[in-house]
Design an enzyme around this catalytic site. Structure first.
Site, PDB file in Angstrom:
ATOM      1  N   LYS A 140       0.803  -1.270  -0.181  1.00 25.89           N
ATOM      2  CA  LYS A 140       0.132   0.021  -0.006  1.00 25.89           C
ATOM      3  C   LYS A 140       0.806   1.232   0.055  1.00 25.89           C
ATOM      4  O   LYS A 140       1.682   1.479   0.897  1.00 25.89           O
ATOM      5  CB  LYS A 140      -0.853  -0.205   1.307  1.00 25.89           C
ATOM      6  N   LYS A 199      -2.252  -1.693  -3.786  1.00 26.76           N
ATOM      7  CA  LYS A 199      -3.165  -0.225  -3.725  1.00 26.76           C
ATOM      8  C   LYS A 199      -2.163   1.008  -3.795  1.00 26.76           C
ATOM      9  O   LYS A 199      -1.302   1.071  -2.857  1.00 26.76           O
ATOM     10  CB  LYS A 199      -3.845  -0.483  -2.222  1.00 26.76           C
TER      11      LYS A 199
HETATM   12  C1  PBG Z   1      -6.838   3.936   5.485  1.00 29.97           C
HETATM   13  C2  PBG Z   1      -7.318   3.707   4.184  1.00 29.97           C
HETATM   14  C3  PBG Z   1      -7.247   4.639   3.001  1.00 29.97           C
HETATM   15  C4  PBG Z   1      -8.102   4.202   2.083  1.00 29.97           C
HETATM   16  C5  PBG Z   1      -8.428   2.574   2.722  1.00 29.97           C
HETATM   17  N1  PBG Z   1      -8.106   2.532   3.826  1.00 29.97           N
HETATM   18  C6  PBG Z   1      -6.780   5.913   3.035  1.00 29.97           C
HETATM   19  C7  PBG Z   1      -5.171   5.990   3.469  1.00 29.97           C
HETATM   20  O1  PBG Z   1      -4.522   5.026   3.628  1.00 29.97           O
HETATM   21  O2  PBG Z   1      -5.122   7.296   3.700  1.00 29.97           O
HETATM   22  C8  PBG Z   1      -8.178   4.757   0.772  1.00 29.97           C
HETATM   23  C9  PBG Z   1      -9.355   4.160  -0.036  1.00 29.97           C
HETATM   24  C10 PBG Z   1      -9.541   4.961  -1.301  1.00 29.97           C
HETATM   25  O3  PBG Z   1      -8.997   5.954  -1.531  1.00 29.97           O
HETATM   26  O4  PBG Z   1     -10.614   4.738  -1.939  1.00 29.97           O
HETATM   27  N2  PBG Z   1      -6.681   2.976   6.273  1.00 29.97           N
END
Ligand code: PBG
Length: 310
Positions: free
Chosen positions: A183, A235
């Site tokens: 991520k 992601k």
């Molecule tokens: C945080 C989380 C995020 C998303 C899913 N879980 C945002 C981040 O890490 O700042 C993003 C999902 C999206 O942008 O559609 N645990």
């Protein structure tokens, strides 16, 4: 002839719908930076879930949005059985459990007053190991709701192993883990911050990956596999298709990719301006993510695309 020789398929069962349930809402509230996506009330959540399952989606991933006054430094509501996310999960399990895979977001950021994915130490930095203890409590509370799969999106080191051990010790040996393996710290999460009414100031670069790094993603993959991940995820999706391909080539478990909020917002905005063909762009983006190696795709278009595909 094209159909006969097509190499990649796109089917409703490969799509997972991320959903938001907000505390204290009577009516669903549209997220302005994600037109067509809603913070749901408990009622509209049930309806949207039934609609998604009827369209054939493979799963639902639920995020909770607590009231601002219920956030605190430890994200206490995350592990409270009566917290908004756990209530929402119970509603989904009751409504569509057994007909689709019910997934829970297992991260503290929606629930912490500072908006970080973990608890902070005295210096104000995220405390990895103290956070793991909170994740285990949260995971056990989520497993208790009947959720099938827990999405570990916080990017703490050792989170998959800690949660697996915690679930097993509590008797939840059948609850699976969808590990956010690679991520990246991404600007494309912007609209999600509105979607969950995030309190975050600053950024998540101390725990999410640097977009410059490829080897690091493989290291994260291998750690998550060794710790017991049942599915691994990359992601965001579209700016990281090379990572997705490499993870798919090496993974020994199914691979997911998350077409995130900013990807949704970009295509939506361009289509609203008449600059691209909406349906064509959505289906092409999903096919591209599948072709790069994703067995399943989390996408805010899961229900709509499933209608088109069936
Ligand atoms: C945080 C989380 C995020 C998303 C899913 N879980 C945002 C981040 O890490 O700042 C993003 C999902 C999206 O942008 O559609 N645990």
């Amino acid at each position: 002839m094209r159909r006969l020789v097509a190499e990649t398929t796109l089917q409703p069962r490969q799509l997972v719908l991320p959903m938001f349930v907000a505390d204290g809402l009577d009516e669903p509230r549209e997220i302005s930076s994600m037109p067509g996506v809603y913070q749901h009330s408990m009622d509209s959540l049930r309806k949207a879930a039934v609609e998604a399952v009827a369209a054939g989606v493979g799963g639902l991933m639920l995020f909770g949005v607590p009231r601002a006054e219920d956030k605190d430094a430890d994200g206490s509501q995350a592990s409270d059985p009566d917290g908004i996310l756990n209530r929402g999960l119970r509603a989904l399990v009751q409504e569509v459990g057994g007909s689709t895979v019910v997934m829970a977001d297992t991260c503290l950021d929606e629930f912490t007053s500072h908006g970080h994915c973990g608890v902070l130490n005295d210096a104000g930095a995220v405390d990895n190991d103290a956070t793991l203890r909170r994740y285990v409590d949260m995971a056990v509370a989520q497993a208790e709701t009947g959720a099938d799969l827990l999405g570990t999106s916080g990017m703490m080191d050792g989170q998959v192993g800690a949660i697996r051990a915690g679930l097993d010790a509590a008797g939840y040996t059948d609850t699976g883990i969808l590990a956010y393996a690679a991520k990246y710290a991404s600007a494309f999460y912007g609209p999600f911050r509105e979607a969950v009414a995030s309190s975050l100031e600053g950024d998540r670069r101390s725990y999410q990956q640097d977009p410059a790094n490829r080897r690091e993603a493989i290291r994260e993959l291998e750690l998550d596999l060794a710790e017991g991940a049942d599915i691994v995820m990359v992601k965001p999706a579209m700016s990281y298709l090379d990572i997705l391909r490499e993870v798919a080539d090496r993974s020994t478990v199914p691979v997911a990719a998350y077409q995130i909020s900013g990807e949704y917002a970009m295509i939506t905005a361009a289509a609203q301006n008449g600059w691209i063909d909406r349906r064509g762009a959505i289906l092409e983006s999903l096919m591209g993510i599948r072709r790069a190696g994703a067995d399943m795709v989390l996408t805010y278009w899961a229900t709509e695309a499933s209608h088109w595909l069936s």
